[in-house]
Design a protein around this motif. Structure first.
Motif, PDB file in Angstrom:
ATOM      1  N   TRP B  89      88.602  18.300  66.403  1.00 32.53           N
ATOM      2  CA  TRP B  89      90.072  18.332  66.343  1.00 32.53           C
ATOM      3  C   TRP B  89      90.660  16.988  66.731  1.00 32.53           C
ATOM      4  O   TRP B  89      91.668  16.552  66.171  1.00 32.53           O
ATOM      5  CB  TRP B  89      90.626  19.474  67.215  1.00 32.53           C
ATOM      6  N   ASN B  90      90.025  16.315  67.702  1.00 34.69           N
ATOM      7  CA  ASN B  90      90.484  14.962  68.052  1.00 34.69           C
ATOM      8  C   ASN B  90      90.299  14.017  66.867  1.00 34.69           C
ATOM      9  O   ASN B  90      91.157  13.182  66.584  1.00 34.69           O
ATOM     10  CB  ASN B  90      89.707  14.425  69.259  1.00 34.69           C
ATOM     11  N   ALA B  91      89.146  14.160  66.190  1.00 30.65           N
ATOM     12  CA  ALA B  91      88.871  13.303  65.034  1.00 30.65           C
ATOM     13  C   ALA B  91      89.903  13.565  63.935  1.00 30.65           C
ATOM     14  O   ALA B  91      90.391  12.640  63.281  1.00 30.65           O
ATOM     15  CB  ALA B  91      87.462  13.562  64.512  1.00 30.65           C
ATOM     16  N   LEU B  92      90.253  14.837  63.769  1.00 31.35           N
ATOM     17  CA  LEU B  92      91.229  15.210  62.746  1.00 31.35           C
ATOM     18  C   LEU B  92      92.610  14.630  63.094  1.00 31.35           C
ATOM     19  O   LEU B  92      93.335  14.135  62.222  1.00 31.35           O
ATOM     20  CB  LEU B  92      91.294  16.737  62.657  1.00 31.35           C
ATOM     21  N   LYS B  93      92.925  14.700  64.390  1.00 32.20           N
ATOM     22  CA  LYS B  93      94.211  14.157  64.841  1.00 32.20           C
ATOM     23  C   LYS B  93      94.255  12.649  64.558  1.00 32.20           C
ATOM     24  O   LYS B  93      95.239  12.132  64.027  1.00 32.20           O
ATOM     25  CB  LYS B  93      94.350  14.416  66.353  1.00 32.20           C
ATOM     26  N   PHE B  94      93.162  11.966  64.882  1.00 30.10           N
ATOM     27  CA  PHE B  94      93.121  10.527  64.633  1.00 30.10           C
ATOM     28  C   PHE B  94      93.219  10.243  63.133  1.00 30.10           C
ATOM     29  O   PHE B  94      93.917   9.327  62.702  1.00 30.10           O
ATOM     30  CB  PHE B  94      91.834   9.910  65.205  1.00 30.10           C
ATOM     31  N   THR B  95      92.519  11.072  62.322  1.00 26.38           N
ATOM     32  CA  THR B  95      92.558  10.875  60.868  1.00 26.38           C
ATOM     33  C   THR B  95      93.989  11.015  60.351  1.00 26.38           C
ATOM     34  O   THR B  95      94.425  10.239  59.496  1.00 26.38           O
ATOM     35  CB  THR B  95      91.642  11.898  60.173  1.00 26.38           C
ATOM     36  N   GLY B  96      94.708  12.003  60.893  1.00 22.85           N
ATOM     37  CA  GLY B  96      96.109  12.217  60.480  1.00 22.85           C
ATOM     38  C   GLY B  96      96.973  11.005  60.830  1.00 22.85           C
ATOM     39  O   GLY B  96      97.745  10.504  60.005  1.00 22.85           O
ATOM     40  N   TYR B  97      96.797  10.524  62.064  1.00 26.79           N
ATOM     41  CA  TYR B  97      97.546   9.352  62.545  1.00 26.79           C
ATOM     42  C   TYR B  97      97.261   8.156  61.632  1.00 26.79           C
ATOM     43  O   TYR B  97      98.167   7.472  61.152  1.00 26.79           O
ATOM     44  CB  TYR B  97      97.098   9.083  63.981  1.00 26.79           C
ATOM     45  N   TYR B  98      95.978   7.942  61.351  1.00 27.89           N
ATOM     46  CA  TYR B  98      95.565   6.829  60.485  1.00 27.89           C
ATOM     47  C   TYR B  98      96.172   6.970  59.094  1.00 27.89           C
ATOM     48  O   TYR B  98      96.685   6.009  58.515  1.00 27.89           O
ATOM     49  CB  TYR B  98      94.034   6.789  60.413  1.00 27.89           C
ATOM     50  N   THR B  99      96.148   8.218  58.554  1.00 27.77           N
ATOM     51  CA  THR B  99      96.648   8.457  57.195  1.00 27.77           C
ATOM     52  C   THR B  99      98.132   8.101  57.084  1.00 27.77           C
ATOM     53  O   THR B  99      98.551   7.431  56.139  1.00 27.77           O
ATOM     54  CB  THR B  99      96.423   9.932  56.810  1.00 27.77           C
ATOM     55  N   VAL B 100      98.908   8.555  58.084  1.00 29.60           N
ATOM     56  CA  VAL B 100     100.349   8.283  58.042  1.00 29.60           C
ATOM     57  C   VAL B 100     100.589   6.769  58.069  1.00 29.60           C
ATOM     58  O   VAL B 100     101.296   6.212  57.222  1.00 29.60           O
ATOM     59  CB  VAL B 100     101.060   8.971  59.235  1.00 29.60           C
ATOM     60  N   ILE B 101      99.964   6.102  59.031  1.00 29.30           N
ATOM     61  CA  ILE B 101     100.202   4.652  59.195  1.00 29.30           C
ATOM     62  C   ILE B 101      99.741   3.881  57.945  1.00 29.30           C
ATOM     63  O   ILE B 101     100.455   3.045  57.411  1.00 29.30           O
ATOM     64  CB  ILE B 101      99.436   4.104  60.422  1.00 29.30           C
ATOM     65  N   VAL B 102      98.530   4.191  57.492  1.00 31.74           N
ATOM     66  CA  VAL B 102      97.979   3.378  56.406  1.00 31.74           C
ATOM     67  C   VAL B 102      98.746   3.643  55.100  1.00 31.74           C
ATOM     68  O   VAL B 102      98.964   2.718  54.307  1.00 31.74           O
ATOM     69  CB  VAL B 102      96.455   3.615  56.254  1.00 31.74           C
ATOM     70  N   THR B 103      99.192   4.875  54.895  1.00 32.58           N
ATOM     71  CA  THR B 103      99.934   5.179  53.669  1.00 32.58           C
ATOM     72  C   THR B 103     101.273   4.438  53.657  1.00 32.58           C
ATOM     73  O   THR B 103     101.641   3.827  52.646  1.00 32.58           O
ATOM     74  CB  THR B 103     100.153   6.706  53.541  1.00 32.58           C
ATOM     75  N   ILE B 104     101.960   4.473  54.796  1.00 34.17           N
ATOM     76  CA  ILE B 104     103.231   3.737  54.872  1.00 34.17           C
ATOM     77  C   ILE B 104     102.972   2.242  54.630  1.00 34.17           C
ATOM     78  O   ILE B 104     103.671   1.588  53.853  1.00 34.17           O
ATOM     79  CB  ILE B 104     103.902   3.947  56.251  1.00 34.17           C
ATOM     80  N   ALA B 105     101.927   1.729  55.281  1.00 37.12           N
ATOM     81  CA  ALA B 105     101.632   0.292  55.150  1.00 37.12           C
ATOM     82  C   ALA B 105     101.306  -0.077  53.704  1.00 37.12           C
ATOM     83  O   ALA B 105     101.790  -1.094  53.191  1.00 37.12           O
ATOM     84  CB  ALA B 105     100.474  -0.081  56.077  1.00 37.12           C
ATOM     85  N   ILE B 106     100.517   0.761  53.043  1.00 38.83           N
ATOM     86  CA  ILE B 106     100.139   0.465  51.652  1.00 38.83           C
ATOM     87  C   ILE B 106     101.369   0.439  50.751  1.00 38.83           C
ATOM     88  O   ILE B 106     101.570  -0.484  49.960  1.00 38.83           O
ATOM     89  CB  ILE B 106      99.108   1.495  51.135  1.00 38.83           C
ATOM     90  N   PHE B 107     102.239   1.453  50.906  1.00 41.21           N
ATOM     91  CA  PHE B 107     103.439   1.503  50.056  1.00 41.21           C
ATOM     92  C   PHE B 107     104.389   0.349  50.373  1.00 41.21           C
ATOM     93  O   PHE B 107     105.012  -0.205  49.473  1.00 41.21           O
ATOM     94  CB  PHE B 107     104.143   2.859  50.196  1.00 41.21           C
TER      95      PHE B 107
END
Lengths: 415, 317
Positions: B89-107
């Motif tokens: 669950w911690n890994a999933l939480k980190f993955t979610g955090y990473y996804t939000v940040i990286v998606t915003i950054a890419i766009f």
């Protein structure tokens, strides 16, 4: 008439060779890439001198375990495997290996085989693995830098205080030169080179049978303080903190490091690839002297139910002969037969003798979950060493690792 | 004014997306069979490389399936164990955090780049090639390259900054969480933004020019045009780029494995990394399969939500 004789001779030759091929047996063995130097040489030597043959496959280090598991499940496993010795208990526990107790004990030199290998090769009083290749841990120092720093280049450190003092003097040379090196984010490297400091001082991290984690020892705490003090004094390059083992040997080989714990493999590698680095080899010392070593390398294991057992035994017997042990020693493994180790190493760099002596007394922790506990990049040991060497909360990190390790041991399917 | 655009847009989209007329002809049945024959190789590929492995994974997830040795059916036990697996669950939480940040950054990087290279101007092709180039490098190769660039002793960034006198002491970017995390973000944006840029560029190019011209004549500024024309007509393209980015990020593994090994101190363990770890380090294949199934469900749900959010608003069809 001459034509007829020629035809008959040809027919006899074809028939003869056909029968010869049919009578010879070929066994398939696998080895991890670490053995890619010595293994083909010893297989070649064996194949040249024997009717039965060995077919060798070299598999990348990280892939050999999953690949073997998949092959075993699909019924295509090799007949035998040269396996990192720490895995032997878990492979035996999984019921994957042939019980070779009787054969092993019938070998006249059985008592001289590397004790650490035999111990990890034994599961529930039965032998499933025998020593094949070996690597001991040693301390190496750069003689040129020692001389420049005003130290005796022929004398390596013999206790912890000397390690710290010598490293500090070398470090004072400045520039790119650093006193000490270790891979700070590599579990395997640190069980191999940091653990002997603790053993040599009388401590341990696992009970003898692997059922208890014993990280809360003063010896461990003392060894941690030694490394921490060197990190704090900036004697260690900044990259050590994140080195997952890629730089384990390369840092010293570059010639800018005063002292580094390493393995006997470094002797061959330095001699052949870095002939300009002048270095000494000594034991990994305890706090106040004494010494210890990790016993690494491979055990030779046989897949359960193989039909090529006879060939495999013949090959292993050849590897244990003086000829076999000499080939192994010449191409990067220490001899695993103590009684002929000196002879096998006779023509090689004398520094190998120190490594061979270390090997004879080397230790290997015994656990069916060694990979989970120690080698895993995300396991409790790796996480702990990184935290205690570079972090702020030493006691918390040790307590956390103790708890995690014990819970992994308790949840293991078989003990 | 806004209504006028809407009407114009409706006409255009209606003509471009009108359903094709189906003609019933003699021999249509035969043609259907021929059609099926044409897609058969693709169907076979999907079956062999997706449907069957998926079924096997689901089957494995119901077993205690070690890498070696016998496996045994244990029903839903693996799934109950996941509920208590705090590291997952911690890994999933980190993955979610990473996804939000990286998606915003890419766009944030890809959209301006797409606008910049959309219209022909001098050297446009050169720019396009230049921005797109990192996308053709494999993730593993790119990660290896960056792990060298980021190396504190022998790499580029830290030694260069030190030699130029910008820092007093070499700084190990990968040793603490924030710098390590942002180093990965920088690497991923460098690697992926070019690909997203091309997708967005095709979306931009499909917007009819006369709409923009009409808006300019009516006095709409660049921001108004972007909000009222570009964005609404880009919905489908945006949805595609967004789903690709989110799915790719949820499945992130290579860069965290190669550059950081989940470090510093397991703070960058992603969900897929944990699945890999359980399957091939701890040798618990059955449990790894169950974790994969959970991740698959999460991924499908997220994709559906995105499609729903970016569906065409009423009145545009």
């Amino acid at each position: 008439m001459r034509n007829l004789i020629a035809k008959l001779a040809l027919a006899t030759a074809v028939l003869g060779s056909g029968l010869g091929v049919a009578a010879a047996d070929t066994a398939n063995i696998w080895v991890r890439a670490d053995g890619s130097n010595f293994m083909p040489r010893i297989v070649d030597a064996y194949n040249k001198a024997h009717k039965d043959q060995i077919k060798l496959d070299i598999i990348p280090n990280a892939e050999i375990i999953p690949k073997y598991g998949a092959a075993a499940a699909g019924g295509t496993a090799p007949d035998a495997l040269s396996l990192d010795l720490i895995y032997t208990p878990s492979f035996a526990a999984a019921g994957q290996l042939e019980d070779i107790t009787d054969w092993a004990k019938s070998l006249p030199y059985f008592a001289s085989l590397s004790p650490a290998h035999v111990k990890t090769g034994t599961y529930k009083d039965h032998i499933y693995g025998l020593p094949f290749s070996a690597d001991a841990s040693v301390l190496i120092w750069n003689k040129k830098l020692f001389k420049q720093a005003g130290l005796d280049p022929e004398k390596g450190p013999t206790n912890w205080a000397e390690i710290a003092a010598d490293a500090e003097k070398v470090n004072a040379l400045g520039g790119n030169i650093k006193g000490f090196y270790f891979s700070g984010n590599c579990g395997g490297c640190n069980i191999f080179t940091f653990m002997p400091l603790i053993w040599a001082s009388g401590g341990d991290i696992l009970s003898e049978d692997g059922s208890k984690a014993t990280l809360d020892s003063p010896q461990l705490r003392g060894a941690i303080d030694l490394y921490r003090s060197m990190v704090k004094k900036d004697l260690v390059p900044a990259g050590a903190q994140t080195d997952t083992g890629a730089n384990f040997f390369a840092a010293f080989a570059a010639g800018n490091i005063g002292i580094s714990p390493s393995g006997a493999f470094a002797i061959g590698a330095l001699n052949t690839q870095y002939p300009n680095v002048d270095y000494g080899v000594t034991f990994l010392p305890g706090k106040d002297g004494g010494w210890s070593s990790f016993a690494g390398g491979d055990n030779f294991v046989v897949t359960k139910g193989t039909k090529k057992l006879a060939v495999v035994k013949e090959f292993l017997d050849f590897a244990y002969s003086l000829e076999g042990q000499t080939i192994l020693a010449k191409y990067g493994s220490l001899p695993v037969r103590g009684d002929i180790a000196k002879d096998a190493l006779r023509e090689l760099d004398p520094r190998y003798q120190i490594a061979a002596e270390a090997m004879a007394k080397g230790k290997t922790p015994y656990s069916v979950v060694f990979n989970d506990l120690i080698n895993s990049a995300n396991g409790p040991w790796t996480q702990m060493v990184n935290e205690v060497f570079f972090g702020d909360d030493v006691d918390g990190a040790i307590a956390n690792a103790q708890e995690t390790m014990q819970s992994i041991i308790d949840q293991a399917p078989q003990k | 004014m806004r209504r006028k655009y809407r009407q114009a847009m409706t006409t255009i989209t209606a003509t471009t997306t009108a359903p094709p007329r189906v003609r019933k002809l003699v021999g249509a049945g035969r043609r259907q069979w021929i059609g099926l024959l044409y897609v058969a190789p693709a169907v076979a590929l999907v079956m062999v490389f997706f449907v069957i492995p998926l079924g096997m994974t689901a089957w494995m997830s119901l077993h205690n399936w070690p890498l070696m040795g016998e496996h045994a059916f244990i029903g839903l036990d693996n799934y109950w164990a996941i509920l208590r697996d705090t590291r997952f669950w911690n890994a999933l939480k980190f993955t979610g955090y990473y996804t939000v940040i990286v998606t915003i950054a890419i766009f944030a990087i890809a959209f301006p780049l797409a606008i910049f290279i959309e219209k022909p101007r001098p050297f446009t092709n050169l720019y396009r090639t230049f921005f797109f180039m990192p996308a053709v490098v494999g993730f593993a190769s790119a990660s290896l390259l960056w792990s060298w660039l980021l190396n504190v002793d022998s790499g580029l960034f830290s030694p260069a900054a030190y030699d130029l006198g910008l820092i007093d002491k070499k700084f190990n970017l990968l040793a603490t969480f924030q710098p390590a995390f942002w180093s990965i973000i920088a690497m991923v944006v460098w690697k992926v933004a070019g690909f997203t840029m091309i997708i967005l560029m095709t979306g931009l190019q499909s917007i009819p020019q006369d709409l923009q011209e009409a808006a300019v004549i009516d006095g709409a500024g660049p921001f108004a045009r972007f909000r009222a024309i570009t964005l609404p007509l880009m919905r489908r393209t945006l949805a595609l780029a967004l789903i690709l980015s989110v799915a790719g990020s949820i499945l992130a593994f290579d860069q965290f494995y190669i550059i950081l090994r989940g470090g510093p101190r397991n703070q960058t363990l992603t969900a897929v990394y944990w699945i890999f770890n359980q399957s091939f380090v701890s040798f618990k294949l059955g449990y790894g399969a169950a974790l994969s199934m959970v991740l698959l469900v999460i991924l499908v749900a997220l994709s559906l939500i995105q499609l729903w959010l970016l569906r065409k608003p009423e009145g545009l069809d």
